[in-house]
Scaffold this motif. Structure first.
Motif, PDB file in Angstrom:
ATOM      1  N   GLY A  32       0.793  -1.231   0.000  1.00  0.00           N
ATOM      2  CA  GLY A  32       0.000   0.000   0.000  1.00  0.00           C
ATOM      3  C   GLY A  32       0.822   1.277   0.000  1.00  0.00           C
ATOM      4  N   ASP A  33       2.007   1.238  -0.568  1.00  0.00           N
ATOM      5  CA  ASP A  33       2.860   2.433  -0.630  1.00  0.00           C
ATOM      6  C   ASP A  33       2.665   3.092  -1.988  1.00  0.00           C
ATOM      7  N   ASP A  34       2.138   4.317  -1.985  1.00  0.00           N
ATOM      8  CA  ASP A  34       1.835   4.975  -3.255  1.00  0.00           C
ATOM      9  C   ASP A  34       2.864   6.040  -3.648  1.00  0.00           C
ATOM     10  N   SER A  35       4.074   5.954  -3.100  1.00  0.00           N
ATOM     11  CA  SER A  35       5.114   6.919  -3.462  1.00  0.00           C
ATOM     12  C   SER A  35       5.482   6.770  -4.934  1.00  0.00           C
ATOM     13  N   PRO A  36       5.464   7.861  -5.688  1.00  0.00           N
ATOM     14  CA  PRO A  36       5.851   7.786  -7.103  1.00  0.00           C
ATOM     15  C   PRO A  36       7.345   7.495  -7.290  1.00  0.00           C
ATOM     16  N   LEU A  37       8.127   7.618  -6.241  1.00  0.00           N
ATOM     17  CA  LEU A  37       9.564   7.349  -6.325  1.00  0.00           C
ATOM     18  C   LEU A  37       9.850   5.906  -6.745  1.00  0.00           C
ATOM     19  N   TYR A  38       8.889   5.018  -6.494  1.00  0.00           N
ATOM     20  CA  TYR A  38       9.101   3.603  -6.770  1.00  0.00           C
ATOM     21  C   TYR A  38       8.525   3.138  -8.102  1.00  0.00           C
ATOM     22  N   ASP A  40       7.071   5.731 -10.794  1.00  0.00           N
ATOM     23  CA  ASP A  40       6.922   6.777 -11.813  1.00  0.00           C
ATOM     24  C   ASP A  40       8.305   7.274 -12.238  1.00  0.00           C
ATOM     25  N   GLU A  41       8.764   6.775 -13.391  1.00  0.00           N
ATOM     26  CA  GLU A  41      10.118   7.120 -13.857  1.00  0.00           C
ATOM     27  C   GLU A  41      10.304   8.611 -14.077  1.00  0.00           C
ATOM     28  N   ASP A  42       9.296   9.296 -14.627  1.00  0.00           N
ATOM     29  CA  ASP A  42       9.409  10.734 -14.864  1.00  0.00           C
ATOM     30  C   ASP A  42       9.590  11.491 -13.553  1.00  0.00           C
ATOM     31  N   PHE A  43       8.861  11.095 -12.532  1.00  0.00           N
ATOM     32  CA  PHE A  43       8.998  11.719 -11.220  1.00  0.00           C
ATOM     33  C   PHE A  43      10.361  11.391 -10.604  1.00  0.00           C
ATOM     34  N   ALA A  44      10.711  10.094 -10.602  1.00  0.00           N
ATOM     35  CA  ALA A  44      11.913   9.628  -9.908  1.00  0.00           C
ATOM     36  C   ALA A  44      13.195  10.225 -10.466  1.00  0.00           C
ATOM     37  N   VAL A  45      13.236  10.458 -11.767  1.00  0.00           N
ATOM     38  CA  VAL A  45      14.458  10.998 -12.384  1.00  0.00           C
ATOM     39  C   VAL A  45      14.721  12.439 -11.938  1.00  0.00           C
ATOM     40  N   GLU A  46      13.696  13.111 -11.470  1.00  0.00           N
ATOM     41  CA  GLU A  46      13.841  14.493 -11.011  1.00  0.00           C
ATOM     42  C   GLU A  46      14.206  14.593  -9.525  1.00  0.00           C
ATOM     43  N   ALA A  54      13.794   0.975  -5.160  1.00  0.00           N
ATOM     44  CA  ALA A  54      12.854   0.102  -4.449  1.00  0.00           C
ATOM     45  C   ALA A  54      12.633   0.673  -3.050  1.00  0.00           C
ATOM     46  N   PRO A  55      11.461   0.454  -2.473  1.00  0.00           N
ATOM     47  CA  PRO A  55      11.245   0.892  -1.089  1.00  0.00           C
ATOM     48  C   PRO A  55      12.157   0.108  -0.144  1.00  0.00           C
ATOM     49  N   ILE A  94      18.422   0.196  -3.656  1.00  0.00           N
ATOM     50  CA  ILE A  94      18.167  -0.950  -4.533  1.00  0.00           C
ATOM     51  C   ILE A  94      17.463  -0.393  -5.768  1.00  0.00           C
ATOM     52  N   ARG A  95      17.951  -0.760  -6.946  1.00  0.00           N
ATOM     53  CA  ARG A  95      17.428  -0.185  -8.190  1.00  0.00           C
ATOM     54  C   ARG A  95      16.919  -1.266  -9.135  1.00  0.00           C
ATOM     55  N   PRO A  96      15.826  -0.954  -9.846  1.00  0.00           N
ATOM     56  CA  PRO A  96      15.344  -1.912 -10.855  1.00  0.00           C
ATOM     57  C   PRO A  96      16.379  -2.070 -11.967  1.00  0.00           C
TER      58      PRO A  96
END
Length: 149
Positions: A32-38, A40-46, A54-55, A94-96
């Motif tokens: 149930g973690d809705d953080s876009p950091l995990y 949303d690539e467009d969000f995470a790159v910024e 990964a969380p 940890i990264r995809p």
């Protein structure tokens, strides 16, 4: 079954683990973690992470379905096991898409008396390193092995 300190130092074989974006997505949906950091690539790159990560508790999945340091211990019964404590030390996220080398080791065994009887505490440390053998995460899990049910 009596568990003693002779287990200290027992290790799993080193195995390779590849982190997949889909696995991270399913994990964050499950917890149930809705953080876009995990996800949303467009969000995470910024962000300061410059990409998806990964969380933190995703590190627990590094050992799921893999060899356990308890495998092959005669008389060891998983039904007697309780999860006692979990801690993580992150050396980097940890990264995809990353591949890690993972190994678990029993690092401590000690006994305590509780209200329900004798218990053995077993500390398992799992280390994940990148392909260059640089540390990524160290997970320490303490399990409680109940001597009687």
């Amino acid at each position: 079954m009596a568990i003693d300190q002779s287990l200290i130092g027992k290790k799993t074989e080193i195995y390779q683990y590849e982190v997949e974006k889909g696995h991270i997505r399913r994990f964050v949906e499950a917890v149930g973690d809705d953080s876009p950091l995990y996800v949303d690539e467009d969000f995470a790159v910024e962000t300061a992470f410059n990409g998806l990560i990964a969380p933190p508790t995703f590190a627990t999945t590094l050992t799921m379905g893999k060899e356990s340091p308890f495998d092959g211990i005669e008389g060891f019964e998983m039904r007697r096991v309780l999860h006692g404590e979990q801690e993580y030390e992150f050396h980097r996220p940890i990264r995809p898409g990353a591949q890690y080398w993972v190994q678990s080791e029993i690092t401590n065994v000690f006994d305590r008396k509780g209200n329900s009887g004798a218990m053995t505490f077993i500390v398992v440390e799992t280390r994940a390193n990148d392909i260059d053998k640089q540390p990524v995460v160290t997970c320490k899990s303490t399990i409680v092995y109940r001597q009687s049910l």
